[in-house]
Design an enzyme around this catalytic site. Structure first.
Site, PDB file in Angstrom:
ATOM      1  CG  HIS A   1      -3.042  11.547   5.606  1.00 36.43           C
ATOM      2  ND1 HIS A   1      -2.437  10.456   5.062  1.00 36.43           N
ATOM      3  CD2 HIS A   1      -3.763  12.112   4.633  1.00 36.43           C
ATOM      4  CE1 HIS A   1      -2.775  10.365   3.790  1.00 36.43           C
ATOM      5  NE2 HIS A   1      -3.575  11.354   3.502  1.00 36.43           N
TER       6      HIS A   1
ATOM      7  CB  CYS B   1       0.496   5.545   7.059  1.00 41.61           C
ATOM      8  SG  CYS B   1       0.131   4.353   8.332  1.00 41.61           S
ATOM      9  CG  HIS B   2      -0.327   7.788   3.731  1.00 47.00           C
ATOM     10  ND1 HIS B   2      -1.181   7.451   4.747  1.00 47.00           N
ATOM     11  CD2 HIS B   2      -0.558   6.914   2.745  1.00 47.00           C
ATOM     12  CE1 HIS B   2      -1.911   6.415   4.369  1.00 47.00           C
ATOM     13  NE2 HIS B   2      -1.557   6.069   3.163  1.00 47.00           N
ATOM     14  N   GLY B   3       3.987   9.377   5.330  1.00 46.72           N
ATOM     15  CA  GLY B   3       5.131  10.271   5.386  1.00 46.72           C
ATOM     16  C   GLY B   3       4.899  11.653   5.974  1.00 46.72           C
TER      17      GLY B   3
ATOM     18  CE1 TYR C   1      -4.224   3.311   1.095  1.00 47.44           C
ATOM     19  CE2 TYR C   1      -2.155   2.356   0.343  1.00 47.44           C
ATOM     20  CZ  TYR C   1      -2.900   2.968   1.335  1.00 47.44           C
ATOM     21  OH  TYR C   1      -2.331   3.224   2.542  1.00 47.44           O
TER      22      TYR C   1
END
Lengths: 199, 434
Positions: free
Chosen positions: A139, A163-165, B299
């Protein structure tokens, strides 16, 4: 500027290209090519330099890595995950149909680009328990958790990116989350039963 | 430029200079005598504050560069050395780091001022576009500056943000990887990356200064917009920039510096992240990566989109959509104060930006992810739907006849001696009118 009194033949209404037109275009063209050629070194200096390229191979001794354990080594500044998988982990990876995977490709630098993400194409050649991968989430480049024994490994028992799963299975294939690809497999080979050459 | 010069060189030296390089004439006409709408409120003082902040960042940055070591192994330690050993190093570094935050506070207020009062509308489109360009350059500069600390947050922010470019791999296989390795100067973020970020971090503020000159030039052709959004009609609508706005801007600047100093001295790390006091470690990602507060709304938009490439496109679009605002807004009225329907949508947009900022600081899970998506949809809908549609269907409130009229009444046929008229005590006025 359409002044008929002008002495400049290139500014007359005559459609025929003049000698001056040719010189003007040729000079401009050469100046553009020259400028582009001069800019190239200014840009290409940013590409990986000779010393970065020279770090291209790493030798690893994996004799001490028992089944169920994993080690992380560094190759080209990147973490390389080397996992000695258990029978259960191998079975889980093998039992997953390739059609269920978000990324159906092996992403294995040792195989053709079109190789499927079947476990045989992910594990080391003829050494099914061994999985060697670049430990960087596809990612946005974080390092997934799952190497240490106590780490949370996600729902599929492989790796979990904090970080983003993104969640990877026991063959390092993306199963859930925003990562678009399976964890990449670097070029490597077993040089003996206990030694791996990466790169 | 847009108004006739009123500069009169009185001495021989002034005449000599004026005939050769008339900088004094330029300064006099543009910064002393410049006719400025008389009704500017305090939201108009942020241009001057931003100019000050740019100068302050360059000044503190240049001296920090005398002590900073731009190398993979020396960077983090040199920052600590600045904090502990260098004379006044703590003050300089905190001023620079907090200064970046204050710079963004000011630029966001300035941008919202422009949005509210329609300062982007004709004939100020180029002025607005240059402003958006400055905002983009500021974002790049702040990002590169944050990386130089080379703590864990610095390192992983660089990793995550540079990896955005690898999403191009899904357009042309291999292109994104090549581009990212070119940016890194290696196969991962490392020493070469740090050195080039340092080089560019030093360069960009001077590019910003150049664009600021163009921004002010583009401002001085049509002159300032103002809270009513109506054009200057007569000389009575304006006052000379000096002393009226030098004093007003100066007062606002002092108040702003008060706030700036309060943060520097009492809460210098409040806006930072403790993980950045841990040296960069390429083999361990911090459990929760967050950017600096001023990037959080963007973000949140990135993370609201489940697809990597589309997320990156949304991130870039969220800023670049500002370039098109002059043409997206179809209203003929500039100031939102006279737009009864649009006003509500505008404030909803302001709330959306704050909400996205909060959501950007939270883990993208459950209700946070859902809310992030809802606010992301409204963020874009505001520009792409509200601006064109509301402008067409809305009936604006009546505009005053001139900037001066609501205050001093309609202009009399004979031009009044303006300064004297203003000296008349206010309570006598009704009697005169009667």
């Amino acid at each position: 500027m359409a002044n008929h009194d002008t002495l400049d033949p290139s500014l007359t209404d005559d459609d025929e290209p003049t000698r001056r037109d040719v010189i003007l275009i040729a000079a401009g063209g050469f100046a553009a090519i020259g400028a582009a050629a001069a800019i190239w070194p200014l840009l290409d200096q940013m590409s990986p330099d000779a010393s970065s390229l020279s770090l291209a191979t790493t030798d690893v001794d994996v004799s001490h890595v028992e089944a169920g354990q994993a080690i992380t080594v560094v190759w080209r500044g990147k973490p390389i995950f080397i996992r000695h998988r258990t029978e259960k982990e191998i079975a889980e990876a093998k039992d997953t149909p390739v059609d269920d995977l978000p990324d159906p490709l092996a992403r294995n630098a040792n195989l053709p680009e079109t190789a499927s993400a079947a476990d045989d194409n992910r594990a080391a050649k003829d050494r099914e328990p061994w999985l060697v991968m670049i430990g960087i989430c596809t990612h946005l480049g974080c390092i997934p958790k799952g190497q240490a024994v106590g780490d949370y490994r996600g729902e599929y028992g492989g790796w979990f990116c904090p970080c983003h799963g993104s969640q990877y299975d026991t063959a390092g294939r993306i199963r859930k989350g925003p990562a678009p690809q399976n964890l990449a497999i670097p070029p490597y080979a077993f040089t003996s039963d206990t030694k791996i050459k990466i790169g | 430029m847009a108004h006739p010069s009123s500069y009169e060189p009185n001495t021989g030296i002034e005449r000599w200079i004026d005939a050769r390089l008339p900088v004094p004439r330029l300064m006099h006409d543009q910064f002393l005598a410049f006719p400025t709408p008389r009704n500017l409120n305090y939201w108009w003082t942020f241009g001057g504050i931003l100019t000050f902040m740019l100068a302050a960042q360059i000044a503190t940055g240049v001296v920090l560069a005398m002590h900073y070591v731009p190398s993979e192994h020396g960077a983090f330690d040199s920052v600590e050395k600045i904090m502990r050993d260098v004379n006044w190093g703590w003050l300089l570094r905190y001023s620079h780091a907090v200064g970046a935050s204050m710079f963004f506070v000011a630029v966001y207020i300035h941008t919202f001022r422009g949005l509210y009062y329609g300062s982007y509308k004709a004939p100020r489109e180029v002025l607005w576009i240059l402003g958006v360009l400055i905002l983009l350059l500021m974002i790049a500069t702040a990002f590169m500056g944050y990386s130089l600390v080379w703590g864990q947050m610095s390192f992983w922010a660089v990793t995550v943000i540079t990896n955005l470019f690898s999403s191009l791999d899904s357009v042309v296989p291999g292109l994104g990887t090549r581009l990212v390795q070119w940016i890194w100067g290696g196969f991962s973020v490392g020493g070469p990356t740090l050195n080039r970020l340092y080089s560019l971090h030093y360069l960009f503020p001077f590019i910003i200064a150049g664009v600021v000159v163009l921004h002010i030039w583009a401002l001085h052709i049509p002159g300032n917009n103002n809270p009513t959004g109506i054009d200057v009609k007569t000389a009575r609508d304006t006052v000379p920039f000096h002393p009226y706005y030098t004093i007003k801007d100066g007062f606002a600047l002092v108040a702003f510096i008060f706030l700036f100093a309060a943060v520097v001295f009492y809460a210098p790390n409040y806006l930072g992240h403790p993980d950045n006091y841990v040296p960069a470690n390429p083999l361990q990602t911090p459990p929760h990566i967050v950017p600096e507060w001023y990037f959080l709304p963007f973000y949140a938009i990135l993370r609201a989109i489940p697809n990597k490439l589309l997320g990156v496109i949304a991130l870039l679009s969220s800023i670049s959509v500002l370039f098109f605002v002059p043409w997206l807004d179809t209203s003929r009225v500039r100031s939102t104060s006279y737009r009864p329907i649009y006003k509500w949508f505008f404030w909803a947009f302001a709330v959306t930006c704050v909400a996205l900022g909060y959501l950007g600081s939270q883990q993208p899970e459950g209700v946070y992810l859902v809310l992030g998506r809802i606010f992301t949809v409204y963020y874009f809908a505001f520009f792409l739907l509200v601006m064109p549609i509301v402008g067409l269907i809305e009936k604006p409130r009546g505009l005053p006849g001139s900037i001066t009229e609501p205050v001093l009444g309609p202009e009399e046929v004979a031009a009044p001696p303006a300064p004297a008229a203003r000296k008349v005590p206010l309570k006598r006025k009704p009697a005169e009118v009667a």
